[in-house]
Design an enzyme around this catalytic site. Structure first.
Site, PDB file in Angstrom:
ATOM      1  N   ASP A  87      -8.605  -7.092  -4.617  1.00  0.00           N
ATOM      2  CA  ASP A  87      -8.118  -5.659  -4.156  1.00  0.00           C
ATOM      3  C   ASP A  87      -8.929  -4.680  -5.101  1.00  0.00           C
ATOM      4  O   ASP A  87      -8.742  -4.497  -6.080  1.00  0.00           O
ATOM      5  CB  ASP A  87      -6.726  -5.391  -4.377  1.00  0.00           C
ATOM      6  CG  ASP A  87      -6.048  -4.002  -3.747  1.00  0.00           C
ATOM      7  OD1 ASP A  87      -6.900  -3.024  -3.217  1.00  0.00           O
ATOM      8  OD2 ASP A  87      -4.979  -4.086  -3.420  1.00  0.00           O
TER       9      ASP A  87
ATOM     10  N   HIS B 293      -7.725  -5.428  -0.377  1.00  0.00           N
ATOM     11  CA  HIS B 293      -6.411  -4.748  -0.315  1.00  0.00           C
ATOM     12  C   HIS B 293      -5.744  -5.280   0.916  1.00  0.00           C
ATOM     13  O   HIS B 293      -4.391  -5.366   0.923  1.00  0.00           O
ATOM     14  CB  HIS B 293      -6.808  -3.190  -0.185  1.00  0.00           C
ATOM     15  CG  HIS B 293      -5.369  -2.444  -0.098  1.00  0.00           C
ATOM     16  ND1 HIS B 293      -4.559  -2.436  -1.156  1.00  0.00           N
ATOM     17  CD2 HIS B 293      -4.949  -1.545   0.906  1.00  0.00           C
ATOM     18  CE1 HIS B 293      -3.567  -1.524  -0.693  1.00  0.00           C
ATOM     19  NE2 HIS B 293      -3.818  -1.118   0.187  1.00  0.00           N
TER      20      HIS B 293
ATOM     21  N   SER C  43       0.967  -1.066   0.118  1.00  0.00           N
ATOM     22  CA  SER C  43      -0.101  -0.055   0.102  1.00  0.00           C
ATOM     23  C   SER C  43       0.813   1.180   0.044  1.00  0.00           C
ATOM     24  O   SER C  43       1.685   1.278  -1.020  1.00  0.00           O
ATOM     25  CB  SER C  43      -1.119   0.038   1.315  1.00  0.00           C
ATOM     26  OG  SER C  43      -2.022   0.980   1.055  1.00  0.00           O
TER      27      SER C  43
END
EC number: 2.3.1.31
Length: 392
Positions: free
Chosen positions: A320, A350, A157
């Site tokens: 995701d 995610h 991320s």
């Protein structure tokens, strides 16, 4: 968190927090942040040649506490507990894992809640920063510790965005990288959802233009709503429907002012974040994510990626919604040093990069094999010349 008068300029004891003073930092946009401190933790011993450092990069609301229990200075337990330690994917019998709290954060590094030389919090005076600025601060902190090159950078991320900036902007300083659940630039969907989260915080009357820190009133309601919105993008649609469906929360009745189960779950996530995170940092770091673009001032995304020789593993998650798989496919196709794109079949969305421990651990091990196969620098594609896709 209180920063000691004499910051650490050597690596702290294992699992403890140290504070590295890097002086003033000029941002990509030209603003100057004075008296910058970066919080650092480490696990494992630094080798005599200082060539075994693995930098672990946290996501938006993470911190330097990668592994270990909650305690003083650590409001929560480690966010990647299974990834670091003796015999773990980042095996501390061989590697020295180092993690920082990102510039702009609120767990020891300089950010909006930090006090300036005038004794007042930065608040609204804290400038906008970029992912690139965060990486420059990390590199300066490591240099202050006598570490000029690292074996690998790993992150998911926002941590993945930082890892990407590391390998593209400073390829001579890193031997391998793991890019998890991230893309080369922010997408319209990401910017849209993240701007809405910022708006929720700033619409809270307690935001006070960002200068709330010494007033006794904090924008908790706005931050909680932002987190609820964000959490929907972190989890998978099928996962949420499987867990909650359209069920009511316990004995509550949504038709009579009661809550749905998923509503209660999201409210809980908001409350948890408010207890440990600063709204000003949330805004600053989210704005940094909105500006993420590895191709900025480098001739565009394709040129920037194609210029990077560092061997990497790229990881994506099938469900995701925030960083869809096509973004990792682009990285794998354009980075000449990409050894493998690993696709994790998961319903967790995610957040799969945090919860799919077996698959992520395998990616880390492969990344460190790449790091171990490189000499003092990236030196060409090496193992990265054998591209492939693996599904888990």
């Amino acid at each position: 968190m209180t920063i000691p008068d004499v910051p650490t300029q050597t690596l702290p004891d294992e699992g403890e927090i140290g504070f590295v003073h890097i002086g003033s930092l000029t941002t990509e946009a030209g603003a100057v942040i004075d008296d910058v401190h970066i919080a650092v933790q480490r696990w494992g011993e630094l080798s005599p040649t200082r060539d075994n450092v693995v930098v672990v990069l946290h996501a938006l609301t993470g911190d330097s506490h990668v592994t270990g229990p909650a305690g003083p200075g650590h409001p929560t337990g480690g966010w990647w507990d299974e990834m670091v330690g003796p015999g773990a994917p980042i095996d501390t019998d061989r590697w020295c894992a180092v993690a920082t709290n990102v510039l702009g954060g609120c767990r020891g590094s300089t950010g909006p809640s930090s006090r300036t030389r005038d004794g007042k919090p930065w608040g609204s005076r804290f400038p906008r920063i970029s992912i690139r600025d965060q990486v420059e601060a990390d590199i300066a902190a490591l240099a202050a510790l006598g570490i000029d090159e690292v074996a690998a950078v790993v992150g998911g991320s926002m941590g993945g965005a930082r890892a990407l900036e590391w390998i593209v902007g400073h390829p001579s300083r890193v031997r391998a990288g793991l890019l998890l659940a991230v893309g080369a630039r922010a997408t319209a969907d990401q910017i849209g959802t993240q701007c809405t989260q910022i708006a929720a915080i700033k619409s809270d009357p307690n935001w006070q233009g960002g200068d709330y820190h010494d007033t006794g009133r904090t924008p908790d309601a706005g931050l909680a709503i932002a987190r609820r919105f964000a959490h929907l993008t972190y989890r998978g649609e099928v996962e949420l429907d499987t867990r909650f469906g359209n069920d009511a929360q316990l004995d509550e009745d949504p038709a009579n002012s009661g809550r749905y189960a998923v509503q209660s779950y999201l409210e809980y996530q908001g409350v948890k974040l408010v207890e440990r995170f600063d709204a000003g940092s949330y805004v600053v770091l989210t704005e940094a994510l909105n500006s993420h673009d590895v191709g900025r001032a480098r001739g565009g995304v394709r040129k920037a990626l194609r210029s990077c020789p560092v061997p990497v593993v790229v990881g994506g998650i099938t469900s995701d919604r925030l960083y869809p798989l096509r973004l990792q496919q682009e990285l794998a196709e354009q980075l000449p040093g990409c050894a493998e794109l690993q696709v994790v079949d998961s319903i967790c969305g995610h957040d799969g990069f945090l919860v799919e421990s077996e698959a992520v651990g395998e990616m880390i091990r492969k990344t460190l094999l790449l790091a171990g196969s490189q000499s003092a620098g990236p030196g060409g594609a090496g193992p990265g010349s054998r591209k492939g896709t693996t599904r888990r």
